[in-house]
Design a protein around this motif. Structure first.
Motif, PDB file in Angstrom:
ATOM      1  N   ILE A 136       0.849  -1.191   0.000  1.00  0.00           N
ATOM      2  CA  ILE A 136       0.000   0.000   0.000  1.00  0.00           C
ATOM      3  C   ILE A 136       0.891   1.249   0.000  1.00  0.00           C
ATOM      4  CG2 ILE A 136      -1.886  -1.140   1.229  1.00  0.00           C
ATOM      5  CD1 ILE A 136      -1.002   0.399   3.777  1.00  0.00           C
ATOM      6  N   THR A 137       0.285   2.395  -0.272  1.00  0.00           N
ATOM      7  CA  THR A 137       1.048   3.644  -0.253  1.00  0.00           C
ATOM      8  C   THR A 137       0.423   4.603   0.757  1.00  0.00           C
ATOM      9  OG1 THR A 137       1.658   3.376  -2.567  1.00  0.00           O
ATOM     10  CG2 THR A 137       1.864   5.590  -1.658  1.00  0.00           C
ATOM     11  N   LEU A 138       1.261   5.047   1.705  1.00  0.00           N
ATOM     12  CA  LEU A 138       0.829   6.050   2.694  1.00  0.00           C
ATOM     13  C   LEU A 138       1.900   7.137   2.752  1.00  0.00           C
ATOM     14  CD1 LEU A 138      -0.289   3.816   5.749  1.00  0.00           C
ATOM     15  CD2 LEU A 138      -1.759   4.804   3.979  1.00  0.00           C
ATOM     16  N   MET A 192       4.880   5.004  11.682  1.00  0.00           N
ATOM     17  CA  MET A 192       5.348   6.332  11.285  1.00  0.00           C
ATOM     18  C   MET A 192       4.519   6.920  10.143  1.00  0.00           C
ATOM     19  SD  MET A 192       7.477   7.175  13.532  1.00  0.00           S
ATOM     20  CE  MET A 192       7.762   8.811  12.840  1.00  0.00           C
ATOM     21  N   PRO A 193       4.089   6.140   9.146  1.00  0.00           N
ATOM     22  CA  PRO A 193       3.262   6.732   8.072  1.00  0.00           C
ATOM     23  C   PRO A 193       1.901   7.204   8.598  1.00  0.00           C
ATOM     24  CG  PRO A 193       4.158   4.603   7.414  1.00  0.00           C
ATOM     25  CD  PRO A 193       4.398   4.735   8.887  1.00  0.00           C
ATOM     26  N   HIS A 194       1.257   8.054   7.791  1.00  0.00           N
ATOM     27  CA  HIS A 194       0.005   8.703   8.197  1.00  0.00           C
ATOM     28  C   HIS A 194      -1.201   8.132   7.455  1.00  0.00           C
ATOM     29  CE1 HIS A 194       1.542  12.097  10.654  1.00  0.00           C
ATOM     30  NE2 HIS A 194       2.654  11.875   9.970  1.00  0.00           N
ATOM     31  N   PRO A 195      -1.896   7.136   8.016  1.00  0.00           N
ATOM     32  CA  PRO A 195      -3.073   6.598   7.327  1.00  0.00           C
ATOM     33  C   PRO A 195      -4.192   7.626   7.193  1.00  0.00           C
ATOM     34  CG  PRO A 195      -2.886   5.691   9.561  1.00  0.00           C
ATOM     35  CD  PRO A 195      -1.628   6.450   9.283  1.00  0.00           C
ATOM     36  N   GLU A 196      -4.273   8.583   8.165  1.00  0.00           N
ATOM     37  CA  GLU A 196      -5.365   9.569   8.126  1.00  0.00           C
ATOM     38  C   GLU A 196      -5.209  10.537   6.959  1.00  0.00           C
ATOM     39  OE1 GLU A 196      -2.729   9.840   9.870  1.00  0.00           O
ATOM     40  OE2 GLU A 196      -2.225  11.929  10.344  1.00  0.00           O
ATOM     41  N   ARG A 197      -3.994  10.610   6.393  1.00  0.00           N
ATOM     42  CA  ARG A 197      -3.795  11.484   5.229  1.00  0.00           C
ATOM     43  C   ARG A 197      -4.032  10.724   3.927  1.00  0.00           C
ATOM     44  NH1 ARG A 197       1.662  15.001   6.713  1.00  0.00           N
ATOM     45  NH2 ARG A 197       1.075  15.427   8.882  1.00  0.00           N
ATOM     46  N   ALA A 198      -4.497   9.487   4.025  1.00  0.00           N
ATOM     47  CA  ALA A 198      -4.786   8.698   2.831  1.00  0.00           C
ATOM     48  C   ALA A 198      -6.180   8.109   2.973  1.00  0.00           C
ATOM     49  CB  ALA A 198      -3.734   7.610   2.649  1.00  0.00           C
ATOM     50  N   CYS A 199      -7.147   8.981   3.232  1.00  0.00           N
ATOM     51  CA  CYS A 199      -8.545   8.547   3.392  1.00  0.00           C
ATOM     52  C   CYS A 199      -9.483   9.318   2.473  1.00  0.00           C
ATOM     53  CB  CYS A 199      -9.007   8.762   4.835  1.00  0.00           C
ATOM     54  SG  CYS A 199      -8.281   7.594   5.984  1.00  0.00           S
ATOM     55  N   VAL A 202      -9.851  13.289  -2.446  1.00  0.00           N
ATOM     56  CA  VAL A 202      -9.465  14.625  -2.905  1.00  0.00           C
ATOM     57  C   VAL A 202      -7.955  14.850  -2.752  1.00  0.00           C
ATOM     58  CG1 VAL A 202      -9.671  17.099  -2.327  1.00  0.00           C
ATOM     59  CG2 VAL A 202     -11.707  15.665  -2.475  1.00  0.00           C
ATOM     60  N   THR A 203      -7.372  14.246  -1.703  1.00  0.00           N
ATOM     61  CA  THR A 203      -5.948  14.482  -1.454  1.00  0.00           C
ATOM     62  C   THR A 203      -5.062  13.336  -1.957  1.00  0.00           C
ATOM     63  OG1 THR A 203      -6.143  13.513   0.750  1.00  0.00           O
ATOM     64  CG2 THR A 203      -6.403  15.896   0.591  1.00  0.00           C
ATOM     65  N   GLY A 204      -5.634  12.442  -2.750  1.00  0.00           N
ATOM     66  CA  GLY A 204      -4.795  11.360  -3.288  1.00  0.00           C
ATOM     67  C   GLY A 204      -5.350  10.004  -2.940  1.00  0.00           C
ATOM     68  N   GLY A 205      -4.475   9.095  -2.551  1.00  0.00           N
ATOM     69  CA  GLY A 205      -4.868   7.698  -2.325  1.00  0.00           C
ATOM     70  C   GLY A 205      -5.772   7.523  -1.120  1.00  0.00           C
ATOM     71  N   ILE A 206      -6.366   6.337  -1.033  1.00  0.00           N
ATOM     72  CA  ILE A 206      -7.251   6.044   0.103  1.00  0.00           C
ATOM     73  C   ILE A 206      -6.832   4.731   0.783  1.00  0.00           C
ATOM     74  CG2 ILE A 206      -9.238   7.385  -0.689  1.00  0.00           C
ATOM     75  CD1 ILE A 206     -10.405   4.638  -1.694  1.00  0.00           C
TER      76      ILE A 206
END
Lengths: 217, 90
Positions: A136-138, A192-199, A202-206
């Motif tokens: 996955i990508t985060l 360390m990665p941010h799952p909340e920034r990939a939900c 509009v801002t990219g991946g989910i």
């Protein structure tokens, strides 16, 4: 169903976590100020990213003594799901809920970029929505994400399958490409990665959605 | 109650990489200081502590060093404690 989101002086991803949970997934949240200790009615707790107490002394070192964390510690020991993201992961190691420590990135740069990760869910409750070995990508965003522990500890983590997220291309010099760890019981996850920034599409991946959804499902 | 003056030196354990120290070492060579084999950065924490006696001061400072000032997973610490008289002079 409600999720507590811890807020320290210096937290800066608390509202991102609220948006991911409420705005994207429709799950109610409650902010938990660092001086609170009432977790009644909560089904899970998230310790978000940021720079708690300015990261003075060491990242997570002062946050460890916040009253809210004594409550989070009992909640976790009772099997409650706890997620520590970035600074939240650093806090979980200082608190002793996860072993090891996070240190300065090997090349010193603050890293802020999407990162490919291999998911090895094992017993981790937060990761049951992903297939074993799935990539996955985060996004990552940290200056101190180099995971460090003693070799015996690392061996134990490997044997127990507690290294549940690994970097594809190790960006920070972490031992064994560690990006995320779970505890032996599988209810606590630090990454360390941010799952909340990939939900939010509009801002990219989910790719982060399933992480937040699964434990609440 | 006597006032004890102390200094705690916190350093990264030898097995832990110190990238900031390495970057500083590289700068030292640009300054013209050659032959520098190692440079590792730590912290010095200066404290003044009131305690009834030296043994109590020592045990409190050790507890503090081990549980807050240093993270034993990645850091070592050394405690220097001065006698109250020396502390007052300093």
């Amino acid at each position: 169903m409600s999720v507590g989101v811890v807020v320290f002086p210096g937290s800066n991803c608390d509202r991102d976590v609220r948006w991911a949970l409420e705005g994207c997934l429709g799950v109610p949240t409650r902010f938990l100020w660092h001086e609170e200790s009432d977790l009644s009615g909560l089904d899970a707790v998230v310790i978000p990213g940021g720079f708690s107490y300015g990261d003075y002394l060491r990242c997570g070192a002062i946050a460890r003594f916040a009253p809210v964390l004594a409550a989070v510690q009992s909640f976790a020991r009772g099997g409650g799901p706890v997620l520590g993201i970035c600074n939240g992961f650093q806090v979980l190691t200082e608190l002793g809920l996860l072993p090891g420590a996070l240190t300065r990135n090997a090349k010193l740069h603050f890293l802020c970029e999407p990162t490919a990760l291999q998911v090895l869910p094992g017993q981790c409750r937060w990761l049951q929505g992903y297939g074993a070995g799935e990539t996955i990508t985060l996004p990552i965003a940290h200056g101190e994400g180099r995971y460090q522990c003693d070799p015996n500890q690392l061996q134990e983590l490997e044997q127990n399958g507690q290294i549940v997220l690994r970097y594809g291309q190790n960006p920070n010099g972490s031992m064994a490409d560690v990006a995320g760890l779970t505890n032996a019981a599988g209810n606590v996850l630090g990454l360390m990665p941010h799952p909340e920034r990939a939900c939010d599409p509009v801002t990219g991946g989910i790719d982060g959605r399933r992480l937040l959804e699964t434990v609440l499902g | 109650m006597p006032l004890y003056q102390a200094r705690v030196l916190v350093s990264l354990r030898p097995s832990v990489l110190d990238p900031a120290g390495e970057a500083t070492r590289a700068a030292a060579s640009r300054l013209g200081v050659t032959g520098l084999q190692t440079l590792r950065i730590g912290k010095a924490i200066e404290l003044q502590l009131e305690a009834p006696d030296r043994a109590t001061a020592l045990s409190q400072l050790e507890h503090l060093s081990d549980r807050l000032l240093a993270n034993p997973v990645i850091e070592d610490w050394q405690l220097e404690i001065l006698d109250p008289a020396q502390g007052q002079q300093a």
